[in-house]
Design an enzyme around this catalytic site. Sequence first.
Site, PDB file in Angstrom:
ATOM      1  N   ASP A  79      12.871  38.105  55.355  1.00  0.00           N
ATOM      2  CA  ASP A  79      13.015  37.179  54.192  1.00  0.00           C
ATOM      3  C   ASP A  79      11.494  36.232  53.566  1.00  0.00           C
ATOM      4  O   ASP A  79      11.181  36.014  54.811  1.00  0.00           O
ATOM      5  CB  ASP A  79      14.256  35.877  53.145  1.00  0.00           C
ATOM      6  CG  ASP A  79      13.724  35.988  52.165  1.00  0.00           C
ATOM      7  OD1 ASP A  79      14.090  36.132  51.362  1.00  0.00           O
ATOM      8  OD2 ASP A  79      12.947  35.056  51.601  1.00  0.00           O
ATOM      9  N   ARG A  96      28.029  40.692  55.202  1.00  0.00           N
ATOM     10  CA  ARG A  96      27.082  39.769  54.913  1.00  0.00           C
ATOM     11  C   ARG A  96      28.558  38.575  54.969  1.00  0.00           C
ATOM     12  O   ARG A  96      28.960  37.236  54.472  1.00  0.00           O
ATOM     13  CB  ARG A  96      26.937  39.090  53.711  1.00  0.00           C
ATOM     14  CG  ARG A  96      25.420  40.208  53.313  1.00  0.00           C
ATOM     15  CD  ARG A  96      24.558  38.421  54.030  1.00  0.00           C
ATOM     16  NE  ARG A  96      23.754  37.860  52.941  1.00  0.00           N
ATOM     17  CZ  ARG A  96      25.281  36.253  52.169  1.00  0.00           C
ATOM     18  NH1 ARG A  96      25.994  36.186  53.126  1.00  0.00           N
ATOM     19  NH2 ARG A  96      24.944  35.872  50.965  1.00  0.00           N
ATOM     20  N   ARG A 110      13.108  45.888  48.903  1.00  0.00           N
ATOM     21  CA  ARG A 110      15.044  45.742  49.625  1.00  0.00           C
ATOM     22  C   ARG A 110      15.866  46.999  49.307  1.00  0.00           C
ATOM     23  O   ARG A 110      16.855  45.942  49.175  1.00  0.00           O
ATOM     24  CB  ARG A 110      15.539  44.858  47.664  1.00  0.00           C
ATOM     25  CG  ARG A 110      14.447  43.500  47.512  1.00  0.00           C
ATOM     26  CD  ARG A 110      15.004  41.945  48.193  1.00  0.00           C
ATOM     27  NE  ARG A 110      13.905  41.050  48.014  1.00  0.00           N
ATOM     28  CZ  ARG A 110      14.804  40.179  47.054  1.00  0.00           C
ATOM     29  NH1 ARG A 110      16.329  40.379  47.003  1.00  0.00           N
ATOM     30  NH2 ARG A 110      14.183  38.780  47.025  1.00  0.00           N
ATOM     31  N   TYR A 113       7.876  28.617  45.372  1.00  0.00           N
ATOM     32  CA  TYR A 113       8.911  28.127  46.043  1.00  0.00           C
ATOM     33  C   TYR A 113       9.256  26.290  46.493  1.00  0.00           C
ATOM     34  O   TYR A 113       9.492  25.825  46.133  1.00  0.00           O
ATOM     35  CB  TYR A 113       9.672  28.815  46.644  1.00  0.00           C
ATOM     36  CG  TYR A 113       9.737  30.273  46.607  1.00  0.00           C
ATOM     37  CD1 TYR A 113      11.571  29.912  45.372  1.00  0.00           C
ATOM     38  CD2 TYR A 113       9.475  31.573  46.323  1.00  0.00           C
ATOM     39  CE1 TYR A 113      11.772  31.383  45.056  1.00  0.00           C
ATOM     40  CE2 TYR A 113      10.003  32.641  45.708  1.00  0.00           C
ATOM     41  CZ  TYR A 113      11.044  32.427  44.542  1.00  0.00           C
ATOM     42  OH  TYR A 113      11.809  33.547  43.889  1.00  0.00           O
ATOM     43  N   ARG A 146      22.651  44.398  49.118  1.00  0.00           N
ATOM     44  CA  ARG A 146      23.651  43.941  48.410  1.00  0.00           C
ATOM     45  C   ARG A 146      24.478  45.625  47.258  1.00  0.00           C
ATOM     46  O   ARG A 146      25.826  45.430  47.788  1.00  0.00           O
ATOM     47  CB  ARG A 146      24.206  42.842  47.292  1.00  0.00           C
ATOM     48  CG  ARG A 146      23.861  41.457  48.515  1.00  0.00           C
ATOM     49  CD  ARG A 146      23.779  40.127  46.961  1.00  0.00           C
ATOM     50  NE  ARG A 146      22.494  40.483  46.517  1.00  0.00           N
ATOM     51  CZ  ARG A 146      21.294  39.587  45.524  1.00  0.00           C
ATOM     52  NH1 ARG A 146      22.593  39.011  45.284  1.00  0.00           N
ATOM     53  NH2 ARG A 146      20.523  39.810  45.398  1.00  0.00           N
TER      54      ARG A 146
HETATM   55  O1  CP3 Z   1      12.778  44.747  51.103  1.00  0.00           O
HETATM   56  C1  CP3 Z   1      13.864  44.908  52.274  1.00  0.00           C
HETATM   57  O2  CP3 Z   1      14.822  45.524  52.203  1.00  0.00           O
HETATM   58  C2  CP3 Z   1      13.538  43.096  53.276  1.00  0.00           C
HETATM   59  C3  CP3 Z   1      14.487  42.140  52.350  1.00  0.00           C
HETATM   60  C4  CP3 Z   1      13.631  41.870  51.861  1.00  0.00           C
HETATM   61  C5  CP3 Z   1      14.585  40.323  51.693  1.00  0.00           C
HETATM   62  N1  CP3 Z   1      13.298  39.289  50.600  1.00  0.00           N
HETATM   63  C6  CP3 Z   1      15.790  39.871  51.750  1.00  0.00           C
HETATM   64  C7  CP3 Z   1      17.012  39.588  50.615  1.00  0.00           C
HETATM   65  C8  CP3 Z   1      12.793  40.895  51.442  1.00  0.00           C
HETATM   66  C9  CP3 Z   1      11.367  42.396  51.099  1.00  0.00           C
HETATM   67  C10 CP3 Z   1      12.637  40.104  50.659  1.00  0.00           C
HETATM   68  C11 CP3 Z   1      11.433  39.470  49.981  1.00  0.00           C
HETATM   69  C12 CP3 Z   1      11.805  38.348  48.845  1.00  0.00           C
HETATM   70  N2  CP3 Z   1      12.350  37.666  48.657  1.00  0.00           N
HETATM   71  C13 CP3 Z   1      10.761  38.089  47.991  1.00  0.00           C
HETATM   72  C14 CP3 Z   1       9.810  39.002  47.528  1.00  0.00           C
HETATM   73  C15 CP3 Z   1       9.737  40.273  46.840  1.00  0.00           C
HETATM   74  C16 CP3 Z   1      10.648  39.848  45.279  1.00  0.00           C
HETATM   75  O3  CP3 Z   1      11.973  40.766  44.994  1.00  0.00           O
HETATM   76  O4  CP3 Z   1       9.777  39.342  44.301  1.00  0.00           O
HETATM   77  C17 CP3 Z   1      10.748  37.115  46.912  1.00  0.00           C
HETATM   78  C18 CP3 Z   1      10.878  36.741  46.379  1.00  0.00           C
HETATM   79  C19 CP3 Z   1      12.466  36.306  48.363  1.00  0.00           C
HETATM   80  C20 CP3 Z   1      12.313  34.988  48.409  1.00  0.00           C
HETATM   81  C21 CP3 Z   1      14.100  35.106  47.826  1.00  0.00           C
HETATM   82  N3  CP3 Z   1      15.575  35.839  48.314  1.00  0.00           N
HETATM   83  C22 CP3 Z   1      15.381  34.961  46.941  1.00  0.00           C
HETATM   84  C23 CP3 Z   1      14.406  34.674  44.637  1.00  0.00           C
HETATM   85  C24 CP3 Z   1      16.211  35.976  47.172  1.00  0.00           C
HETATM   86  C25 CP3 Z   1      17.768  35.501  46.082  1.00  0.00           C
HETATM   87  C26 CP3 Z   1      17.515  36.681  45.512  1.00  0.00           C
HETATM   88  C27 CP3 Z   1      18.247  37.384  44.917  1.00  0.00           C
HETATM   89  O5  CP3 Z   1      18.527  38.765  45.188  1.00  0.00           O
HETATM   90  O6  CP3 Z   1      19.873  36.849  45.228  1.00  0.00           O
HETATM   91  C28 CP3 Z   1      16.190  36.201  48.305  1.00  0.00           C
HETATM   92  C29 CP3 Z   1      17.336  36.584  49.034  1.00  0.00           C
HETATM   93  C30 CP3 Z   1      17.490  38.427  49.299  1.00  0.00           C
HETATM   94  N4  CP3 Z   1      16.393  37.849  50.852  1.00  0.00           N
HETATM   95  C31 CP3 Z   1      18.328  38.777  49.427  1.00  0.00           C
HETATM   96  C32 CP3 Z   1      18.000  39.701  50.626  1.00  0.00           C
HETATM   97  C33 CP3 Z   1      18.688  40.973  50.849  1.00  0.00           C
HETATM   98  C34 CP3 Z   1      19.257  38.287  48.811  1.00  0.00           C
HETATM   99  C35 CP3 Z   1      20.878  39.305  50.000  1.00  0.00           C
HETATM  100  C36 CP3 Z   1      22.084  38.636  49.696  1.00  0.00           C
HETATM  101  O7  CP3 Z   1      21.810  37.165  49.404  1.00  0.00           O
HETATM  102  O8  CP3 Z   1      22.588  38.760  51.324  1.00  0.00           O
END
Ligand code: CP3
Length: 345
Positions: free
Chosen positions: A75, A39, A26, A152, A30
């Site tokens: 994602d 965003r 990640r 999920y 943010r």
């Molecule tokens: O790593 C990176 O920079 C690449 C981008 C990436 C995102 N999601 C973008 C994202 C990656 C590799 C993921 C993987 C992901 N997504 C996982 C596996 C990794 C982990 O953290 O366990 C999971 C479980 C998800 C599902 C997901 N997406 C959740 C639970 C959330 C909300 C939680 C949160 O942090 O707000 C997301 C949203 C998400 N995906 C964001 C980002 C950058 C949040 C940012 C936003 O809302 O702008």
Amino acid sequence: MIEHESRFLKACRGEEVDCTPVWFMRQAGRYMKEYRKLREKYTLLEICSRPEVAKEVTLQPIRRFDVDAAIVFADILLPLKSMGVDFDFTKGEGPVIHQPIRSPEDVKRLHVGDPKVDLRCVMETLGLVRSELDPKTALIGFAGAPFTVVSYIIEGGYSRNFLHTKRLMYTHPETWQRLMETASEVMAQYLTAQIDAGAQAIQLFDSWVGCLEPEDYRRYVLPYSQKIFARLKPYSVPLIHFGTGTATLLELMKEAGGTVMGVDWRISLKETWRRLGSNTPIQGNLDPVALLAPRGHLEEKVDQVLEQAGGRSGHIFNLGHGILPQTPLESVEAVVQWVHAKSKR
Ligand code: CP3
């Protein structure tokens, strides 16, 4: 060849490197103001579906830090598009699946689409990013592992105890099988398409699989993750198999596949190598919260990880889970510098 110039790819193969490579799960997100700025204009899904914008976001951490790999901005839920499952991201709550699948009746809604077509935006992003990246920076593609993605779809969003997931697994094994087969087929196609589009390594995120006991992992999860790794093997790119809270599952996860194992901070690297064998490349495992600690404490934690790795070739420095939105940029910057400088061979 490009491969020989990237210390990340070398470390993934257990080859000698000049210093330990580092990247962060990640790493785009943010905690960066340039991400927050974008965003304001686009939703998360809009960013993912516009290759030019997704390319910019992927490159934001690369421009700011000397990390050794980029991970395509997407994602793990995007492939739900290819499974006939509707979802969205809501402010503050994370992912929402509007009609979760919880019964043999619901499972009829599933289908296997064509990820190459449905997720063409991700393949395009990979192509755009690769053409702008320096050869020394590797490009990582990824997908969620079947268990984490299916959890999920069943829970409908984030879950603490995976009640619906486990109940379905135990009560309707044939429905479980159908879900896991669908997810593994879609992810296998999606990941091979990513490799064809320029991904030089793949990470499979089984973020939540640590909630299972080993016997359930073996029975309900292993065959499906194994199928994905088997399909990717002929491509000869590094395959990182990552999960959190997986200390009791490591041997089984390695049996499922992957050429690099990703672990979190709940297990030490020494213990991981003792269990998996010293020639297994390992990625990890700083606690993401350490990045919020005072500088001296952070440095001590980084030193601990490097000390555990003992300068061996098969170590890729990373966090044990994703970077938190509260993370100061200066801490990220410092960690990259320390890892490279302190691990110089
Ligand atoms: O790593 C990176 O920079 C690449 C981008 C990436 C995102 N999601 C973008 C994202 C990656 C590799 C993921 C993987 C992901 N997504 C996982 C596996 C990794 C982990 O953290 O366990 C999971 C479980 C998800 C599902 C997901 N997406 C959740 C639970 C959330 C909300 C939680 C949160 O942090 O707000 C997301 C949203 C998400 N995906 C964001 C980002 C950058 C949040 C940012 C936003 O809302 O702008």
